[in-house]
Motif scaffolding. Structure first.
Motif, PDB file in Angstrom:
ATOM      1  N   GLU A  91       0.883  -1.154   0.000  1.00  0.00           N
ATOM      2  CA  GLU A  91       0.000   0.000   0.000  1.00  0.00           C
ATOM      3  C   GLU A  91       0.919   1.202   0.000  1.00  0.00           C
ATOM      4  O   GLU A  91       1.745   1.359   0.907  1.00  0.00           O
ATOM      5  CB  GLU A  91      -0.870  -0.007   1.245  1.00  0.00           C
ATOM      6  N   ILE A  93       1.261   4.927   0.502  1.00  0.00           N
ATOM      7  CA  ILE A  93       0.491   5.980   1.176  1.00  0.00           C
ATOM      8  C   ILE A  93       1.221   7.307   1.021  1.00  0.00           C
ATOM      9  O   ILE A  93       2.435   7.384   1.202  1.00  0.00           O
ATOM     10  CB  ILE A  93       0.304   5.627   2.673  1.00  0.00           C
ATOM     11  N   ALA A  99      -2.803  12.645  10.008  1.00  0.00           N
ATOM     12  CA  ALA A  99      -4.081  12.041  10.406  1.00  0.00           C
ATOM     13  C   ALA A  99      -3.836  10.545  10.569  1.00  0.00           C
ATOM     14  O   ALA A  99      -2.804  10.028  10.120  1.00  0.00           O
ATOM     15  CB  ALA A  99      -5.169  12.275   9.358  1.00  0.00           C
ATOM     16  N   GLY A 100      -4.769   9.879  11.205  1.00  0.00           N
ATOM     17  CA  GLY A 100      -4.705   8.418  11.300  1.00  0.00           C
ATOM     18  C   GLY A 100      -3.437   7.929  11.951  1.00  0.00           C
ATOM     19  O   GLY A 100      -2.985   8.466  12.968  1.00  0.00           O
ATOM     20  N   GLU A 120       4.945   6.618   2.302  1.00  0.00           N
ATOM     21  CA  GLU A 120       5.307   5.460   3.136  1.00  0.00           C
ATOM     22  C   GLU A 120       4.629   4.211   2.586  1.00  0.00           C
ATOM     23  O   GLU A 120       3.738   4.296   1.739  1.00  0.00           O
ATOM     24  CB  GLU A 120       4.933   5.699   4.601  1.00  0.00           C
ATOM     25  N   ASP A 176      -4.625  12.632   3.006  1.00  0.00           N
ATOM     26  CA  ASP A 176      -3.731  11.517   2.651  1.00  0.00           C
ATOM     27  C   ASP A 176      -4.488  10.555   1.751  1.00  0.00           C
ATOM     28  O   ASP A 176      -5.700  10.702   1.554  1.00  0.00           O
ATOM     29  CB  ASP A 176      -3.186  10.803   3.912  1.00  0.00           C
ATOM     30  N   PHE A 177      -3.791   9.611   1.173  1.00  0.00           N
ATOM     31  CA  PHE A 177      -4.463   8.583   0.364  1.00  0.00           C
ATOM     32  C   PHE A 177      -3.540   7.397   0.192  1.00  0.00           C
ATOM     33  O   PHE A 177      -2.343   7.460   0.501  1.00  0.00           O
ATOM     34  CB  PHE A 177      -4.892   9.122  -1.012  1.00  0.00           C
ATOM     35  N   LYS A 178      -4.150   6.325  -0.289  1.00  0.00           N
ATOM     36  CA  LYS A 178      -3.404   5.092  -0.559  1.00  0.00           C
ATOM     37  C   LYS A 178      -3.617   4.699  -2.016  1.00  0.00           C
ATOM     38  O   LYS A 178      -4.734   4.788  -2.517  1.00  0.00           O
ATOM     39  CB  LYS A 178      -3.953   3.982   0.348  1.00  0.00           C
ATOM     40  N   ASP A 201     -12.911   5.691  -0.195  1.00  0.00           N
ATOM     41  CA  ASP A 201     -12.516   4.562   0.659  1.00  0.00           C
ATOM     42  C   ASP A 201     -11.022   4.603   0.958  1.00  0.00           C
ATOM     43  O   ASP A 201     -10.568   4.066   1.965  1.00  0.00           O
ATOM     44  CB  ASP A 201     -12.797   3.221  -0.051  1.00  0.00           C
ATOM     45  N   SER A 202     -10.244   5.188   0.054  1.00  0.00           N
ATOM     46  CA  SER A 202      -8.785   5.109   0.182  1.00  0.00           C
ATOM     47  C   SER A 202      -8.129   6.489   0.317  1.00  0.00           C
ATOM     48  O   SER A 202      -6.913   6.608   0.206  1.00  0.00           O
ATOM     49  CB  SER A 202      -8.206   4.358  -1.019  1.00  0.00           C
ATOM     50  N   CYS A 203      -8.952   7.520   0.546  1.00  0.00           N
ATOM     51  CA  CYS A 203      -8.419   8.873   0.749  1.00  0.00           C
ATOM     52  C   CYS A 203      -8.967   9.431   2.056  1.00  0.00           C
ATOM     53  O   CYS A 203     -10.017   9.019   2.515  1.00  0.00           O
ATOM     54  CB  CYS A 203      -8.915   9.833  -0.336  1.00  0.00           C
ATOM     55  N   ARG A 220     -15.405   4.662   9.968  1.00  0.00           N
ATOM     56  CA  ARG A 220     -14.474   4.218  11.017  1.00  0.00           C
ATOM     57  C   ARG A 220     -14.831   4.839  12.367  1.00  0.00           C
ATOM     58  O   ARG A 220     -14.763   4.199  13.394  1.00  0.00           O
ATOM     59  CB  ARG A 220     -13.033   4.622  10.681  1.00  0.00           C
TER      60      ARG A 220
HETATM   61  N1  UDP Z   1      -5.650   3.325   3.703  1.00  0.00           N
HETATM   62  C1  UDP Z   1      -6.334   2.461   2.867  1.00  0.00           C
HETATM   63  N2  UDP Z   1      -6.289   1.126   3.113  1.00  0.00           N
HETATM   64  C2  UDP Z   1      -5.602   0.589   4.159  1.00  0.00           C
HETATM   65  C3  UDP Z   1      -4.902   1.481   5.012  1.00  0.00           C
HETATM   66  C4  UDP Z   1      -4.948   2.832   4.759  1.00  0.00           C
HETATM   67  O1  UDP Z   1      -6.953   2.880   1.900  1.00  0.00           O
HETATM   68  O2  UDP Z   1      -5.602  -0.640   4.335  1.00  0.00           O
HETATM   69  C5  UDP Z   1      -5.704   4.772   3.447  1.00  0.00           C
HETATM   70  C6  UDP Z   1      -6.536   5.485   4.496  1.00  0.00           C
HETATM   71  O3  UDP Z   1      -7.894   5.597   4.075  1.00  0.00           O
HETATM   72  C7  UDP Z   1      -5.882   6.834   4.571  1.00  0.00           C
HETATM   73  C8  UDP Z   1      -4.410   6.559   4.223  1.00  0.00           C
HETATM   74  O4  UDP Z   1      -4.401   5.301   3.555  1.00  0.00           O
HETATM   75  O5  UDP Z   1      -6.424   7.692   3.572  1.00  0.00           O
HETATM   76  C9  UDP Z   1      -3.499   6.530   5.416  1.00  0.00           C
HETATM   77  O6  UDP Z   1      -4.007   5.624   6.364  1.00  0.00           O
HETATM   78  P1  UDP Z   1      -3.339   5.436   7.788  1.00  0.00           P
HETATM   79  O7  UDP Z   1      -1.982   4.857   7.630  1.00  0.00           O
HETATM   80  O8  UDP Z   1      -3.448   6.700   8.552  1.00  0.00           O
HETATM   81  O9  UDP Z   1      -4.146   4.256   8.447  1.00  0.00           O
HETATM   82  P2  UDP Z   1      -5.516   4.200   9.218  1.00  0.00           P
HETATM   83  O10 UDP Z   1      -5.557   5.364  10.150  1.00  0.00           O
HETATM   84  O11 UDP Z   1      -6.540   4.243   8.138  1.00  0.00           O
HETATM   85  O12 UDP Z   1      -5.413   2.880   9.892  1.00  0.00           O
END
Ligand code: UDP
Length: 254
Positions: A91, A93, A99-100, A120, A176-178, A201-203, A220
């Motif tokens: 993934e 990112i 955030a997160g 990352e 952020d996004f993945k 779903d991924s941002c 979440r």
């Molecule tokens: N993200 C995702 N799928 C995953 C993990 C993260 O799409 O399995 C996305 C998440 O929606 C956010 C970004 O990647 O936009 C960074 O996520 P983070 O590492 O902060 O993890 P989280 O807080 O979602 O566990």
């Protein structure tokens, strides 16, 4: 009636079916949402339709500015034709604001602007909960080599610049996004392209003025209706699926 086509893979939010031609797949968007490594689950009617449309919009836009993606064309409300790729099990990112997990890990306040976009990686493995990994790990375990990583960072930053601008134009801050990256071969020549999906779903998407969350954090963190949030994103971008537009505003024919 059982579908005649072959299911290749079923994930948490999407299903991949065999495509009509070699080298293609059909990507089906489900209404299922999962969070916290699938410990929290729910179904949101219409989410799949919205994400299919939004992912089409972003992938097409990326293609138009020269960023290669797996997207070929939309087939119907829930399905798109894509290029078959070999997914790199990472993934990728990109973060513009804290955030997160980065906020938690480093004790940062959510919303803090990062000094520069930070890229990352997590290793895609549900059993392990997608652990964060370093470039050293990625090269040592052979998931990608150094040249691939240079290309991945370049792709990720181009996607970030494109998406940040598109969202900012409609009053949304891209926190952020993945993304996921796939390999395709043209003969002996290998290229990396953007694969999977780009959707709320991924941002992480925050309203520029109010800070209201318009992404999967709504689910979440139990902040309201996920479908309403995604519909708002689609509405602002002017890409509401046609039936939703029709439902929102019936017109008289005379
Ligand atoms: N993200 C995702 N799928 C995953 C993990 C993260 O799409 O399995 C996305 C998440 O929606 C956010 C970004 O990647 O936009 C960074 O996520 P983070 O590492 O902060 O993890 P989280 O807080 O979602 O566990």
């Amino acid at each position: 009636m059982a579908p005649r086509r072959k299911k290749i893979y079923e994930g948490k939010a999407k299903i991949l079916y065999e495509g009509p031609e070699p080298g293609t797949l059909i990507q089906y968007f489900k209404d299922d949402a999962t969070a916290f490594n699938a410990q929290k689950k729910a179904v949101f009617e219409g989410k799949g339709v919205l994400n299919n449309r939004l992912s089409e919009y972003f992938m097409t836009g990326l293609g138009n500015v020269g960023v290669p993606t797996h997207f070929i064309r939309t087939l119907n409300m829930r399905e798109q034709l894509i290029r078959q790729v070999e997914i790199i099990p990472l993934e990728v990112i990109v973060r513009n604001f804290a955030a997160g997990s980065i906020a938690k890990r480093l004790g940062l306040e959510e919303g803090l602007a990062l000094p520069r976009p930070v890229v990352e990686y997590s290793y895609k493995n549900d059993a392990l909960g997608d652990p964060m990994v370093s470039e050293e790990y990625i090269v040592a375990f052979g998931w990608a080599n150094q040249q691939d990583l240079d290309d991945i960072v370049a792709l990720a930053l181009r996607v970030n610049d494109f998406l940040s601008g598109v969202f900012y134009a409609v009053g949304i801050k891209l926190i952020d996004f993945k993304i996921e990256i796939g390999r395709v071969w043209d003969g002996d020549f290998m290229r990396l392209i953007v694969a999977d999906e780009i959707s709320p779903d991924s941002c992480r998407l925050w309203d520029v003025k109010t800070g209201q969350k318009l992404d999967k954090d709504v689910f979440r963190r139990d902040l309201g209706s996920l479908t309403d949030a995604y519909t708002e994103v689609a509405r602002r971008l002017g890409v509401l699926p046609t039936n939703a537009t029709a439902m929102a505003k019936p017109t008289l024919i005379n």
